[in-house]
Design a protein around this motif. Structure first.
Motif, PDB file in Angstrom:
ATOM      1  N   ARG A 189       0.840  -1.204   0.000  1.00 54.41           N
ATOM      2  CA  ARG A 189       0.000   0.000   0.000  1.00 54.41           C
ATOM      3  C   ARG A 189       0.873   1.251   0.000  1.00 54.41           C
ATOM      4  NH1 ARG A 189      -2.667   3.570   3.371  1.00 54.41           N
ATOM      5  NH2 ARG A 189      -4.836   3.970   2.845  1.00 54.41           N
ATOM      6  N   SER A 202       1.000   4.006  -3.009  1.00 56.01           N
ATOM      7  CA  SER A 202       0.796   5.423  -2.725  1.00 56.01           C
ATOM      8  C   SER A 202       1.947   6.256  -3.290  1.00 56.01           C
ATOM      9  CB  SER A 202       0.682   5.628  -1.214  1.00 56.01           C
ATOM     10  OG  SER A 202       0.483   6.979  -0.911  1.00 56.01           O
ATOM     11  N   ARG A 228      -7.095   1.021  -4.540  1.00 55.76           N
ATOM     12  CA  ARG A 228      -8.460   0.947  -3.981  1.00 55.76           C
ATOM     13  C   ARG A 228      -8.799  -0.480  -3.571  1.00 55.76           C
ATOM     14  NH1 ARG A 228      -9.456   4.048  -8.504  1.00 55.76           N
ATOM     15  NH2 ARG A 228     -10.539   2.326  -9.522  1.00 55.76           N
ATOM     16  N   ASP A 270      -6.718  -1.459  -0.483  1.00 52.73           N
ATOM     17  CA  ASP A 270      -7.211  -0.727   0.682  1.00 52.73           C
ATOM     18  C   ASP A 270      -8.499  -1.359   1.210  1.00 52.73           C
ATOM     19  OD1 ASP A 270      -6.747   1.585   2.434  1.00 52.73           O
ATOM     20  OD2 ASP A 270      -8.629   2.344   1.595  1.00 52.73           O
ATOM     21  N   GLN A 302      -8.934  -3.143   4.866  1.00 52.28           N
ATOM     22  CA  GLN A 302      -9.953  -2.694   5.819  1.00 52.28           C
ATOM     23  C   GLN A 302     -10.872  -3.840   6.213  1.00 52.28           C
ATOM     24  OE1 GLN A 302     -11.965   0.999   4.861  1.00 52.28           O
ATOM     25  NE2 GLN A 302     -10.154   1.736   3.792  1.00 52.28           N
TER      26      GLN A 302
END
Length: 170
Positions: free
Chosen positions: A13, A17, A63, A66, A70
């Motif tokens: 991640r 980014s 996306r 992520d 989560q």
């Protein structure tokens, strides 16, 4: 589909980014060129369309990753001091504990102050409603607790697998 651990997902991640920022910079750098009048525009090694397509793919992967992270953080739990909580809740709890440690350390260093009043013989004494040593001790206990909690979160991150192909990035 390939599986990665939640710990690997954290690294990927971060990589995604960073890659998004780099691609945006590349787009901005390659969007214009200064040339002398009546001279041809130089050919780009990577035109804007190629960069935009790569950016679109990286954003989509970000996306997806992520979301999977989560979801894993909500569905998986850890136990600390006989309390079961989701990883999401444990992460927030660790943040709150760190803030409480800082507050306790701040109180632990406070001392009573004596201050003469300007233009008067009176003296103002700032008194404490608490014992700084109690806050020092409390800060140490909370630091140990948050260290244990962070260790449990980190350990759990290495046991949880999520379905994501990170071979392009990791």
């Amino acid at each position: 589909m390939n599986q990665i651990t939640l710990a690997e997902a954290l690294n990927i991640r971060h990589i995604l980014s960073k890659r998004i920022r780099e691609l945006i910079e590349e787009l901005e750098e390659n969007s214009t060129v200064e040339v002398e009048k009546n001279h041809p525009i130089p050919v780009l090694v990577r035109d804007l369309t190629k960069i935009e397509n790569e950016l679109s793919k990286v954003r989509a992967d970000f996306r997806k990753l992520d979301f999977l992270m989560q979801k894993a953080n909500v569905e998986n739990t850890i136990s600390i001091e006989n309390e079961e909580m989701s990883i999401t809740e444990a992460i927030e709890y660790a943040k709150q504990l760190r803030a409480e440690v800082q507050l306790c350390k701040s109180f632990a260093t406070k001392k009573e102050r004596i201050q003469p009043m300007y233009g008067s013989e009176n003296i103002i004494v700032e008194k404490l409603y608490f014992d700084p040593e109690e806050y020092r001790t409390k800060a140490l206990k909370l630091e140990r607790k948050v260290t244990r909690l962070s260790g449990l979160i980190d350990a759990k991150n290495f046991t949880i697998n999520i379905p994501f192909d990170g071979t392009d990035y990791y």
